[in-house]
Design a protein around this motif. Structure first.
Motif, short mmCIF file in Angstrom:
data_model
loop_
_atom_site.label_atom_id
_atom_site.label_comp_id
_atom_site.label_asym_id
_atom_site.label_seq_id
_atom_site.Cartn_x
_atom_site.Cartn_y
_atom_site.Cartn_z
N HIS A 39 -21.71 -48.21 58.86
CA HIS A 39 -22.56 -49.30 58.38
C HIS A 39 -23.81 -49.54 59.21
CE1 HIS A 39 -19.39 -50.32 55.54
NE2 HIS A 39 -18.56 -50.08 56.54
N ASP A 40 -24.08 -48.69 60.18
CA ASP A 40 -25.22 -49.00 61.07
C ASP A 40 -26.36 -47.99 60.98
OD1 ASP A 40 -24.04 -46.83 62.32
OD2 ASP A 40 -24.00 -47.74 64.30
N TYR A 41 -26.45 -47.27 59.89
CA TYR A 41 -27.54 -46.31 59.73
C TYR A 41 -28.55 -46.74 58.67
CZ TYR A 41 -25.23 -44.94 55.45
OH TYR A 41 -24.68 -44.97 54.20
N ILE A 42 -28.11 -47.51 57.69
CA ILE A 42 -28.98 -47.86 56.56
C ILE A 42 -30.20 -48.65 57.02
CG2 ILE A 42 -27.82 -50.02 55.90
CD1 ILE A 42 -28.87 -47.31 53.40
N PRO A 47 -35.84 -49.59 56.63
CA PRO A 47 -36.16 -50.79 57.41
C PRO A 47 -36.83 -51.87 56.56
CG PRO A 47 -37.79 -49.08 57.81
CD PRO A 47 -36.72 -48.46 56.97
N ILE A 48 -36.54 -53.11 56.91
CA ILE A 48 -37.18 -54.28 56.30
C ILE A 48 -37.60 -55.22 57.44
CG2 ILE A 48 -36.01 -54.10 54.06
CD1 ILE A 48 -34.01 -56.23 55.04
N PRO A 49 -38.43 -56.20 57.16
CA PRO A 49 -38.93 -57.07 58.24
C PRO A 49 -37.86 -57.89 58.96
CG PRO A 49 -40.38 -57.21 56.34
CD PRO A 49 -39.16 -56.43 55.91
N MET A 86 -29.35 -41.05 49.73
CA MET A 86 -28.58 -42.22 49.28
C MET A 86 -28.36 -42.21 47.77
SD MET A 86 -27.60 -43.64 51.97
CE MET A 86 -26.81 -45.07 51.20
N LEU A 87 -29.33 -41.72 47.02
CA LEU A 87 -29.13 -41.62 45.56
C LEU A 87 -27.97 -40.68 45.26
CD1 LEU A 87 -32.79 -41.50 44.21
CD2 LEU A 87 -31.17 -43.41 44.06
N SER A 88 -27.92 -39.54 45.93
CA SER A 88 -26.82 -38.61 45.72
C SER A 88 -25.49 -39.27 46.05
CB SER A 88 -27.03 -37.35 46.57
OG SER A 88 -25.97 -36.46 46.38
N PHE A 89 -25.45 -40.00 47.16
CA PHE A 89 -24.25 -40.74 47.55
C PHE A 89 -23.84 -41.73 46.45
CE2 PHE A 89 -23.05 -44.90 49.43
CZ PHE A 89 -21.76 -44.58 49.82
N HIS A 118 -20.48 -53.85 49.83
CA HIS A 118 -21.60 -53.65 50.74
C HIS A 118 -22.66 -52.71 50.18
CE1 HIS A 118 -18.77 -50.42 51.87
NE2 HIS A 118 -19.87 -49.72 52.06
N ASN A 119 -22.30 -51.85 49.23
CA ASN A 119 -23.30 -50.97 48.66
C ASN A 119 -24.34 -51.73 47.84
OD1 ASN A 119 -22.59 -48.41 49.74
ND2 ASN A 119 -20.78 -48.44 48.42
N HIS A 120 -23.99 -52.87 47.33
CA HIS A 120 -24.97 -53.70 46.62
C HIS A 120 -26.03 -54.21 47.59
CE1 HIS A 120 -22.29 -54.62 42.89
NE2 HIS A 120 -22.28 -53.35 43.25
N LEU A 121 -25.60 -54.57 48.80
CA LEU A 121 -26.56 -54.98 49.83
C LEU A 121 -27.44 -53.81 50.24
CD1 LEU A 121 -24.19 -57.15 52.06
CD2 LEU A 121 -25.89 -57.96 50.40
N ARG A 122 -26.84 -52.63 50.35
CA ARG A 122 -27.62 -51.44 50.70
C ARG A 122 -28.69 -51.17 49.64
NH1 ARG A 122 -22.87 -47.17 52.51
NH2 ARG A 122 -22.43 -48.10 54.54
N ILE A 123 -28.32 -51.30 48.39
CA ILE A 123 -29.28 -51.06 47.30
C ILE A 123 -30.42 -52.06 47.38
CG2 ILE A 123 -29.58 -51.16 44.80
CD1 ILE A 123 -26.66 -49.95 44.64
#
Length: 169
Positions: A39-42, A47-49, A86-89, A118-123
């Motif tokens: 969970h620590d690579y996305i 990156p976001i502000p 990430m799309l492939s994933f 958590h994938n919804h947050l990643r998206i």
């Protein structure tokens, strides 16, 4: 481009590691199992502000990095590689700015199609990061794809869809 060196820019250029000693190319090569359960690579790939709740070690996106992504097509291309990984994933594929479901997309193997998670947050992060990094067309394409595919092939919650719809602003 003559932008200042920052940990995030150096990571994206493949010249430095993230906080765990991983180079971006190594992350791109990792298995779907690893991508799901780590969970620590996305935060490094997208990156976001804001500093992430789950990884305070990842640097937030600043104006320095935003300007670098704006001016450096190689950085944008490398972020597109992160997107493709990430799309492939997620069971999706990209052709230019068109994002579609792969033939094998299913709820068993692609849990983002289920309500919550958590994938919804990643998206949401991916959409926001693309927009912040001067890839607005891709941000909108991703947003449209996950809303449409998540609604047609999954049981994605209305709350997640609303997050995705507001993520590119």
């Amino acid at each position: 481009m003559s932008h200042h060196s920052t940990p995030l820019i150096d990571f994206y250029r493949g010249e430095a590691t993230d906080h765990q000693g991983r180079y971006i190319d190594a992350i791109w090569a990792l298995s779907p199992f690893w991508l799901e359960h780590t969970h620590d690579y996305i935060q490094w790939l997208f990156p976001i502000p804001e500093v992430g709740r789950f990884n305070g070690f990842a640097p937030p996106l600043t104006d320095i990095e935003r300007d670098a992504f704006k001016d450096d097509s190689a950085l944008r291309e490398r972020q597109r590689t992160s997107l493709d990984v990430m799309l492939s994933f997620l069971g999706l594929a990209r052709d230019g700015v068109t994002i579609t479901a792969q033939p094998g997309l299913n709820m068993r193997d692609h849990i983002w199609l289920k309500a919550g998670g958590h994938n919804h947050l990643r998206i949401s992060r991916m959409i926001r990061s693309l927009a912040h990094c001067h890839q607005q067309a891709l941000a909108l394409a991703l947003q449209e794809a996950v809303v449409r595919i998540g609604s047609e092939q999954g049981i994605v919650s209305d709350a997640s869809i609303q997050y995705w719809l507001s993520a590119h602003q």
